[in-house]
Design an enzyme around this catalytic site. Structure first.
Site, PDB file in Angstrom:
ATOM      1  N   ASP A   1       0.823  -1.008  -0.049  1.00 25.61           N
ATOM      2  CA  ASP A   1       0.177   0.012  -0.015  1.00 25.61           C
ATOM      3  C   ASP A   1       0.832   1.256  -0.180  1.00 25.61           C
ATOM      4  O   ASP A   1       2.078   1.075   0.309  1.00 25.61           O
ATOM      5  CB  ASP A   1      -0.628  -0.040   1.394  1.00 25.61           C
ATOM      6  CG  ASP A   1      -1.607   1.197   1.468  1.00 25.61           C
ATOM      7  OD1 ASP A   1      -2.535   1.478   0.397  1.00 25.61           O
ATOM      8  OD2 ASP A   1      -1.419   1.995   2.573  1.00 25.61           O
TER       9      ASP A   1
ATOM     10  N   ASP B   1      -0.223   5.163   1.027  1.00 28.98           N
ATOM     11  CA  ASP B   1      -0.492   6.114   1.943  1.00 28.98           C
ATOM     12  C   ASP B   1      -0.554   5.456   3.403  1.00 28.98           C
ATOM     13  O   ASP B   1      -1.729   4.552   3.827  1.00 28.98           O
ATOM     14  CB  ASP B   1      -1.853   6.700   1.802  1.00 28.98           C
ATOM     15  CG  ASP B   1      -1.649   7.919   0.594  1.00 28.98           C
ATOM     16  OD1 ASP B   1      -0.545   8.272   0.577  1.00 28.98           O
ATOM     17  OD2 ASP B   1      -2.697   7.818  -0.044  1.00 28.98           O
TER      18      ASP B   1
ATOM     19  N   GLU C   1      -0.775  11.022   5.429  1.00 28.26           N
ATOM     20  CA  GLU C   1      -1.989  11.521   5.775  1.00 28.26           C
ATOM     21  C   GLU C   1      -1.963  12.808   6.284  1.00 28.26           C
ATOM     22  O   GLU C   1      -3.067  13.809   6.127  1.00 28.26           O
ATOM     23  CB  GLU C   1      -2.836  10.592   6.785  1.00 28.26           C
ATOM     24  CG  GLU C   1      -3.058   9.081   6.498  1.00 28.26           C
ATOM     25  CD  GLU C   1      -3.713   9.019   4.940  1.00 28.26           C
ATOM     26  OE1 GLU C   1      -4.353   9.830   4.478  1.00 28.26           O
ATOM     27  OE2 GLU C   1      -3.982   7.892   4.397  1.00 28.26           O
TER      28      GLU C   1
ATOM     29  N   GLY D   1     -10.114   9.658  -1.963  1.00 28.83           N
ATOM     30  CA  GLY D   1     -10.291  11.124  -1.717  1.00 28.83           C
ATOM     31  C   GLY D   1     -11.555  11.923  -2.335  1.00 28.83           C
ATOM     32  O   GLY D   1     -12.310  12.535  -1.442  1.00 28.83           O
TER      33      GLY D   1
ATOM     34  N   LYS E   1      -6.715  19.528  -4.865  1.00 30.92           N
ATOM     35  CA  LYS E   1      -6.047  18.964  -4.016  1.00 30.92           C
ATOM     36  C   LYS E   1      -5.066  18.089  -4.093  1.00 30.92           C
ATOM     37  O   LYS E   1      -3.801  18.262  -3.720  1.00 30.92           O
ATOM     38  CB  LYS E   1      -7.209  18.043  -3.084  1.00 30.92           C
ATOM     39  CG  LYS E   1      -6.517  17.527  -1.816  1.00 30.92           C
ATOM     40  CD  LYS E   1      -6.143  16.014  -2.160  1.00 30.92           C
ATOM     41  CE  LYS E   1      -5.572  15.332  -1.049  1.00 30.92           C
ATOM     42  NZ  LYS E   1      -4.998  14.086  -1.241  1.00 30.92           N
TER      43      LYS E   1
ATOM     44  N   THR F   1      -5.268   2.768  -3.255  1.00 28.75           N
ATOM     45  CA  THR F   1      -6.538   3.470  -3.516  1.00 28.75           C
ATOM     46  C   THR F   1      -6.257   4.973  -4.019  1.00 28.75           C
ATOM     47  O   THR F   1      -7.263   5.663  -4.812  1.00 28.75           O
ATOM     48  CB  THR F   1      -7.393   3.515  -2.523  1.00 28.75           C
ATOM     49  OG1 THR F   1      -7.040   4.291  -1.516  1.00 28.75           O
ATOM     50  CG2 THR F   1      -7.920   2.243  -2.058  1.00 28.75           C
TER      51      THR F   1
ATOM     52  N   ASP G   1      -1.259  -0.659   6.184  1.00 26.83           N
ATOM     53  CA  ASP G   1      -1.407   0.084   7.498  1.00 26.83           C
ATOM     54  C   ASP G   1      -2.700   0.058   8.083  1.00 26.83           C
ATOM     55  O   ASP G   1      -3.026   0.734   9.350  1.00 26.83           O
ATOM     56  CB  ASP G   1      -0.927   1.547   7.228  1.00 26.83           C
ATOM     57  CG  ASP G   1      -1.749   2.293   6.720  1.00 26.83           C
ATOM     58  OD1 ASP G   1      -2.043   3.525   7.073  1.00 26.83           O
ATOM     59  OD2 ASP G   1      -2.190   2.046   5.410  1.00 26.83           O
TER      60      ASP G   1
END
Length: 249
Positions: A9, A11, A18, A52, A84, A122, A182
């Site tokens: 993964d 993030d 984050e 997001g 963003k 993702t 995580d």
């Protein structure tokens, strides 16, 4: 069966990104004069929503708004998220995010031993590119044989789609790969795809339910590839009959 790939993964796993994401969301909210500010506590709860764009839409759905205003804001979500992403890229490129302890060493060790690296995330390709370039330099993208992003599949984590895509692209069954995550959503996605999964939580995920994980550690610091494989695929113990046969050979 040997382990041929590690699937990461991004993030929270490769880097604790984050806070940079939260700052970037708030920056775009300020740019559009929406009057929204996501605190750390609030954002921690919002992370229960994967993706997001989905996170913004979920937040809008929770606000006391009229139908017309809600629809106007929901129509704005793709542009909010695009801006963003631009803010996030700037934060990362300026050194605002670093790899978590032990990550780069494990990546290098895996490559040196001929183990393929893959990403199943993702987040967007732009966010992944920004992070890898900022933390690993020009070689960052080249380290990974496969980079599977959220927009490439119909259902995001905790659905297993992204991990199945990574495995299919690698051409490997789940028995020949390990996942590193995580979050609880990521753990559910990886295990649903049949992958043994190591979880390294952060502040944002540390209180989650990690039942089903093969191993939970504070970080990858001190964990070598050989040890990880031994934990994930322990050598089978011989039965008493097998042991007796081996002793008399």
């Amino acid at each position: 069966m040997s382990i041929e790939a590690l699937i990461f993964d991004v993030d929270g796993t490769l880097a604790d990104t984050e806070e940079a994401h939260r700052i970037s969301f708030n920056s775009v909210f300020e740019q559009y004069r929406l009057g929204w500010t996501w605190t750390r506590a609030e954002y921690r709860q919002l992370l229960e929503v994967p993706g997001g764009k989905e996170r913004i839409a979920s937040y809008i759905a929770s606000l006391p708004l009229g139908t017309a205003e809600r629809q106007r804001l929901l129509a704005l979500v793709p542009q909010l998220h695009a801006d963003k992403t631009r803010f996030y890229g700037e934060v990362v490129s300026e050194g605002g995010v670093t790899l978590r302890d032990g990550v780069e060493r494990l990546l290098n060790e895996a490559v040196a031993q001929g183990c393929h690296l893959a990403i199943a995330s993702t987040t967007t390709a732009a966010n992944i590119n920004a992070l890898l370039n900022a933390t690993l330099g020009p070689r960052g993208l080249d380290l990974f044989a496969v980079i599977a992003c959220g927009d490439q599949v119909r259902a995001k984590k905790p659905a297993p789609d992204i991990y199945r895509l990574a495995l299919d692209t690698l051409g490997l069954p789940p028995e020949q790969a390990l996942a590193v995550e995580d979050s609880a959503h990521g753990l559910r996605a990886a295990t649903a795809a049949g992958l043994w999964t190591l979880v390294t939580p952060t502040f944002w995920t540390q209180d989650s339910d990690f039942r089903g994980a093969g191993l939970v550690l504070p970080s990858l610091a001190g964990l070598g590839l050989d040890e990880l494989i031994r934990i994930a695929r322990p050598a089978s113990t011989a039965s008493p009959v097998q042991a007796l046969y081996q002793e008399t050979r």
